[in-house]
Design a protein around this motif. Sequence first.
Motif, PDB file in Angstrom:
ATOM      1  N   GLU A  44      -7.427   9.156  -7.144  1.00 58.95           N
ATOM      2  CA  GLU A  44      -6.572   9.285  -5.965  1.00 58.95           C
ATOM      3  C   GLU A  44      -6.867   8.145  -4.983  1.00 58.95           C
ATOM      4  O   GLU A  44      -7.911   7.502  -5.054  1.00 58.95           O
ATOM      5  CB  GLU A  44      -6.804  10.633  -5.278  1.00 58.95           C
ATOM      6  N   TYR A  45      -5.930   7.910  -4.081  1.00 56.61           N
ATOM      7  CA  TYR A  45      -6.073   6.869  -3.060  1.00 56.61           C
ATOM      8  C   TYR A  45      -6.462   7.493  -1.730  1.00 56.61           C
ATOM      9  O   TYR A  45      -6.026   8.599  -1.398  1.00 56.61           O
ATOM     10  CB  TYR A  45      -4.757   6.095  -2.885  1.00 56.61           C
ATOM     11  N   VAL A  46      -7.287   6.759  -0.998  1.00 60.62           N
ATOM     12  CA  VAL A  46      -7.713   7.183   0.336  1.00 60.62           C
ATOM     13  C   VAL A  46      -7.590   5.989   1.279  1.00 60.62           C
ATOM     14  O   VAL A  46      -7.573   4.841   0.857  1.00 60.62           O
ATOM     15  CB  VAL A  46      -9.167   7.706   0.337  1.00 60.62           C
ATOM     16  N   ILE A  47      -7.514   6.287   2.567  1.00 61.94           N
ATOM     17  CA  ILE A  47      -7.560   5.261   3.609  1.00 61.94           C
ATOM     18  C   ILE A  47      -9.005   5.200   4.087  1.00 61.94           C
ATOM     19  O   ILE A  47      -9.570   6.226   4.481  1.00 61.94           O
ATOM     20  CB  ILE A  47      -6.649   5.648   4.802  1.00 61.94           C
ATOM     21  N   VAL A  48      -9.599   4.005   4.061  1.00 61.39           N
ATOM     22  CA  VAL A  48     -11.001   3.834   4.449  1.00 61.39           C
ATOM     23  C   VAL A  48     -11.072   2.962   5.703  1.00 61.39           C
ATOM     24  O   VAL A  48     -10.461   1.898   5.767  1.00 61.39           O
ATOM     25  CB  VAL A  48     -11.817   3.192   3.305  1.00 61.39           C
ATOM     26  N   HIS A  49     -11.814   3.460   6.670  1.00 65.54           N
ATOM     27  CA  HIS A  49     -12.032   2.727   7.921  1.00 65.54           C
ATOM     28  C   HIS A  49     -13.522   2.778   8.238  1.00 65.54           C
ATOM     29  O   HIS A  49     -14.106   3.867   8.283  1.00 65.54           O
ATOM     30  CB  HIS A  49     -11.214   3.351   9.052  1.00 65.54           C
ATOM     31  N   LEU A  63      -0.089   1.004  -2.167  1.00 68.84           N
ATOM     32  CA  LEU A  63       0.303  -0.325  -2.643  1.00 68.84           C
ATOM     33  C   LEU A  63       1.234  -1.019  -1.655  1.00 68.84           C
ATOM     34  O   LEU A  63       1.130  -2.226  -1.438  1.00 68.84           O
ATOM     35  CB  LEU A  63       0.937  -0.220  -4.024  1.00 68.84           C
ATOM     36  N   ALA A  64       2.119  -0.258  -1.024  1.00 68.32           N
ATOM     37  CA  ALA A  64       3.011  -0.840  -0.013  1.00 68.32           C
ATOM     38  C   ALA A  64       2.214  -1.347   1.184  1.00 68.32           C
ATOM     39  O   ALA A  64       2.510  -2.415   1.735  1.00 68.32           O
ATOM     40  CB  ALA A  64       4.059   0.182   0.426  1.00 68.32           C
ATOM     41  N   SER A  65       1.190  -0.606   1.587  1.00 71.97           N
ATOM     42  CA  SER A  65       0.346  -1.033   2.710  1.00 71.97           C
ATOM     43  C   SER A  65      -0.390  -2.318   2.369  1.00 71.97           C
ATOM     44  O   SER A  65      -0.453  -3.245   3.185  1.00 71.97           O
ATOM     45  CB  SER A  65      -0.669   0.055   3.063  1.00 71.97           C
ATOM     46  N   LEU A  66      -0.945  -2.395   1.159  1.00 73.41           N
ATOM     47  CA  LEU A  66      -1.655  -3.599   0.748  1.00 73.41           C
ATOM     48  C   LEU A  66      -0.724  -4.808   0.739  1.00 73.41           C
ATOM     49  O   LEU A  66      -1.095  -5.900   1.166  1.00 73.41           O
ATOM     50  CB  LEU A  66      -2.293  -3.405  -0.628  1.00 73.41           C
ATOM     51  N   LYS A  67       0.502  -4.606   0.280  1.00 72.29           N
ATOM     52  CA  LYS A  67       1.476  -5.702   0.250  1.00 72.29           C
ATOM     53  C   LYS A  67       1.796  -6.166   1.679  1.00 72.29           C
ATOM     54  O   LYS A  67       1.842  -7.361   1.950  1.00 72.29           O
ATOM     55  CB  LYS A  67       2.747  -5.260  -0.463  1.00 72.29           C
ATOM     56  N   GLN A  85      -6.187 -10.259  -4.164  1.00 74.45           N
ATOM     57  CA  GLN A  85      -5.937  -9.702  -5.492  1.00 74.45           C
ATOM     58  C   GLN A  85      -5.300  -8.318  -5.382  1.00 74.45           C
ATOM     59  O   GLN A  85      -4.386  -7.992  -6.128  1.00 74.45           O
ATOM     60  CB  GLN A  85      -7.241  -9.618  -6.274  1.00 74.45           C
ATOM     61  N   ALA A  86      -5.747  -7.509  -4.444  1.00 78.19           N
ATOM     62  CA  ALA A  86      -5.183  -6.175  -4.257  1.00 78.19           C
ATOM     63  C   ALA A  86      -3.707  -6.263  -3.888  1.00 78.19           C
ATOM     64  O   ALA A  86      -2.879  -5.500  -4.384  1.00 78.19           O
ATOM     65  CB  ALA A  86      -5.952  -5.416  -3.181  1.00 78.19           C
ATOM     66  N   ALA A  87      -3.367  -7.193  -3.024  1.00 77.89           N
ATOM     67  CA  ALA A  87      -1.972  -7.361  -2.613  1.00 77.89           C
ATOM     68  C   ALA A  87      -1.123  -7.854  -3.783  1.00 77.89           C
ATOM     69  O   ALA A  87       0.007  -7.407  -3.972  1.00 77.89           O
ATOM     70  CB  ALA A  87      -1.868  -8.324  -1.442  1.00 77.89           C
ATOM     71  N   ARG A  88      -1.669  -8.760  -4.593  1.00 77.61           N
ATOM     72  CA  ARG A  88      -0.914  -9.240  -5.763  1.00 77.61           C
ATOM     73  C   ARG A  88      -0.663  -8.097  -6.731  1.00 77.61           C
ATOM     74  O   ARG A  88       0.402  -7.990  -7.323  1.00 77.61           O
ATOM     75  CB  ARG A  88      -1.660 -10.382  -6.441  1.00 77.61           C
ATOM     76  N   GLN A  89      -1.646  -7.227  -6.912  1.00 78.52           N
ATOM     77  CA  GLN A  89      -1.467  -6.063  -7.792  1.00 78.52           C
ATOM     78  C   GLN A  89      -0.377  -5.151  -7.243  1.00 78.52           C
ATOM     79  O   GLN A  89       0.418  -4.606  -7.990  1.00 78.52           O
ATOM     80  CB  GLN A  89      -2.769  -5.278  -7.938  1.00 78.52           C
ATOM     81  N   ALA A  90      -0.322  -5.008  -5.926  1.00 77.46           N
ATOM     82  CA  ALA A  90       0.712  -4.179  -5.306  1.00 77.46           C
ATOM     83  C   ALA A  90       2.084  -4.773  -5.583  1.00 77.46           C
ATOM     84  O   ALA A  90       3.037  -4.047  -5.905  1.00 77.46           O
ATOM     85  CB  ALA A  90       0.479  -4.068  -3.803  1.00 77.46           C
ATOM     86  N   GLU A  91       2.227  -6.083  -5.487  1.00 76.86           N
ATOM     87  CA  GLU A  91       3.506  -6.723  -5.757  1.00 76.86           C
ATOM     88  C   GLU A  91       3.912  -6.541  -7.210  1.00 76.86           C
ATOM     89  O   GLU A  91       5.060  -6.261  -7.516  1.00 76.86           O
ATOM     90  CB  GLU A  91       3.422  -8.217  -5.440  1.00 76.86           C
ATOM     91  N   GLY A  92       2.969  -6.678  -8.132  1.00 75.98           N
ATOM     92  CA  GLY A  92       3.258  -6.544  -9.550  1.00 75.98           C
ATOM     93  C   GLY A  92       3.680  -5.150  -9.958  1.00 75.98           C
ATOM     94  O   GLY A  92       4.535  -4.958 -10.818  1.00 75.98           O
TER      95      GLY A  92
END
Length: 96
Positions: A44-49, A63-67, A85-92
């Motif tokens: 699962e995905y979480v928001i980390v701060h 993925l939209a947030s990373l993009k 790299q995370a943003a590129r994965q989101a785009e892909g």
Amino acid sequence: MCLAVPGRVVSIDDTADPLTGLIDFGGVQKQACLEYVSDVRVGEYVIVHVGFALQRLDEESALASLKLFEELGLLEEEFGDGWQQAARQAEGSETR
């Protein structure tokens, strides 16, 4: 600026006090406290701060947030190349 960044839970250490887990941010992996989302599951995905997972997030939103962060230049500014790299994965994944 300090961002709350989405990441995928890779593993959870049930023996840790407080509860912690390994979070993957598109290839960059870091430990985070999971006490606020103690029922989260691996995958699962979480928001980390600042080292704390604050809430669960669906994959599409993560993925939209990373993009968006990449488009704004925030990932490189805050975290360097590993975050690109995370943003590129989101785009892909959006083209699938």
